[in-house]
Design an enzyme around this catalytic site. Structure first.
Site, mmCIF file in Angstrom:
data_model
loop_
_atom_site.group_PDB
_atom_site.id
_atom_site.type_symbol
_atom_site.label_atom_id
_atom_site.label_comp_id
_atom_site.label_asym_id
_atom_site.label_seq_id
_atom_site.Cartn_x
_atom_site.Cartn_y
_atom_site.Cartn_z
ATOM 1 N N ALA A 16 0.827 -1.209 0.000
ATOM 2 C CA ALA A 16 0.000 0.000 0.000
ATOM 3 C C ALA A 16 0.859 1.255 0.000
ATOM 4 C CB ALA A 16 -0.932 -0.008 1.209
ATOM 5 N N ARG A 109 6.229 -12.325 -3.190
ATOM 6 C CA ARG A 109 6.143 -10.977 -2.619
ATOM 7 C C ARG A 109 7.382 -10.148 -2.950
ATOM 8 N NH1 ARG A 109 3.095 -8.466 1.383
ATOM 9 N NH2 ARG A 109 1.966 -10.408 1.761
ATOM 10 N N TYR A 214 0.683 -22.879 -4.647
ATOM 11 C CA TYR A 214 0.606 -22.429 -6.041
ATOM 12 C C TYR A 214 1.999 -22.023 -6.506
ATOM 13 C CZ TYR A 214 0.075 -18.078 -3.346
ATOM 14 O OH TYR A 214 0.219 -17.057 -2.430
ATOM 15 N N ASP A 287 -3.668 -3.033 5.707
ATOM 16 C CA ASP A 287 -3.791 -3.716 6.992
ATOM 17 C C ASP A 287 -3.801 -2.759 8.171
ATOM 18 O OD1 ASP A 287 -3.974 -6.187 5.848
ATOM 19 O OD2 ASP A 287 -1.912 -6.787 6.261
#
Length: 394
Positions: A16, A109, A214, A287
């Site tokens: 963010a 990430r 995944y 968050d």
């Protein structure tokens, strides 16, 4: 467009924080990011980027970068824990793009972090600046850092995660331990050879536990997360613990969770949705605003929605940041509260014991496996700015 004379400070250099800084600096805004860590290191492993988040990143000019580093998921497949019986398969791939204007990506990430930092000059992010408290004044906001230094801004954006310091100036509450712990790890792609021809998200549901895995890193690695009921948030745990915990599960699950050379263990936390995400000249994103359990895979995606909404509101009200954050709050509170509520409900549904309730859940999942049932989550949300509403990055 946003008032270029406004000084904006962002606390936190996660998804963010970096994204909102990139959009604001594109508009010529004096925007600085303050990050407590001494260097930028992406914590965690895999992220699922659904179309509502991918559209934002495409709007930032990251289309080619995502295609190069992410894995385009063909489906989300759910199976039963012991015998591998199929429960549901939601097709993604081309169908997802047709419905929602963007693919569904699986990405490490660290790769996403590199994509976002590439949008900012190094001088935009100040490392080793741990915010201790926020002091709101009539004409500005002052950030106090643990090293004794300070910084003033006209608007402070708190993007500092579930344990947010900035949040304390908006809401007085504390993170809630959800009663679950997650083990995360990375294993070689050879552990799940079927991903080579059918890259997808695998969900395995069982009594008190579930496992997701995944491909990431261009398909070279597989990320897994193994979630289980844990009354206490205790540290530690390794592959040997997972081998015992999942000893009676399907062979593929056992192979995945025991093939990592190391694993990390985290307690899962959220907070109740507050009645506000802003106060005066301080506003929360991601968050820091609405930490949500991971069962809808929406943490990063909702943070990206926050960013486009906030920047869209600032664009619409140049020179009036307090009005802009009030509008942002009114738009985002209902949306994020619904995602939060559904995620909490799934925490129970994913971990049901075998029996009638489990059978009913499986039938509901089969009845809603078509991707059109995800329009509420992946589609454009009425009244919210989307990436296409914002000036694209050249």
């Amino acid at each position: 467009m946003v008032d270029r004379d406004i000084r904006i400070a962002v606390v936190g250099a996660g998804v963010a924080g970096l994204t909102v800084a990139a959009l604001l600096r594109d508009r010529g805004v004096d925007c600085r990011v303050f990050e407590r860590a001494p260097r930028l290191v992406a914590v965690g492993a895999g992220i699922q980027l659904s179309p509502n988040g991918v559209r934002v990143l495409h709007g930032l000019g990251l289309r080619d970068s995502l295609a190069a580093t992410g894995v385009r998921a063909r489906a989300i497949e759910t199976r039963s824990w012991a015998d591998g019986a199929p429960i549901a398969r939601t097709p993604l791939g081309d169908r997802c793009e047709e419905l929602y204007g963007a693919p569904y990506y699986l990405i490490h990430r660290a790769d996403l972090h590199r994509c976002l930092t590439s949008l900012l000059p190094a001088s935009a992010v100040e490392l080793g600046r741990a915010c201790a408290r926020v002091e709101e004044r009539p004409d500005a906001v002052r950030l106090h850092f643990t090293d004794g230094t300070m910084a003033d801004a006209d608007l402070v954006i708190g993007a500092d995660g579930v344990h947010s310091v900035v949040r304390r100036s908006v809401v007085r509450d504390a993170p809630r331990y959800a009663g679950y712990a997650v083990h995360r790890g990375l294993v070689p792609a050879s552990v799940v050879p079927s991903f080579r021809d059918d890259p997808r998200v695998m969900f395995w549901l069982g009594p008190g536990r579930h496992v997701t895995y995944y491909p990431v890193a261009g398909g070279r690695t597989v990320h897994f997360s193994a979630v289980g009921v844990s009354p206490e948030e205790s540290p530690g745990g390794g592959p040997e613990d997972l081998g015992a915990a999942f000893g009676h599960w399907h062979e593929e699950v056992r192979r995945v969770v025991t093939s990592a050379s190391s694993v990390t263990r985290w307690g899962l936390y959220d907070r109740d949705i507050p009645d506000r995400y802003a106060t005066g000249r301080v506003v929360l994103l991601g968050d820091a605003a609405h930490p949500t359990l991971p069962y809808l895979s929406q943490g990063a995606n909702q943070a990206l929605e926050d960013v486009t909404t906030l920047v869209g509101c600032l664009d619409a009200r140049p020179g009036a940041p307090q009005e802009a954050v009030r509008q942002y709050e009114s738009l985002r509170l209902p949306r994020t509260a619904e995602v939060h509520r559904r995620a909490r409900r799934l925490a129970e549904e994913f971990h049901l014991p075998d029996g009638p309730e489990c059978t009913d859940r499986d039938q509901r999942m089969r009845a809603t496996q078509d991707p059109t049932h995800l329009a509420w989550l992946y589609g454009r949300t009425a009244g919210l700015p989307d990436a296409s509403d914002l000036a694209p990055r050249p």
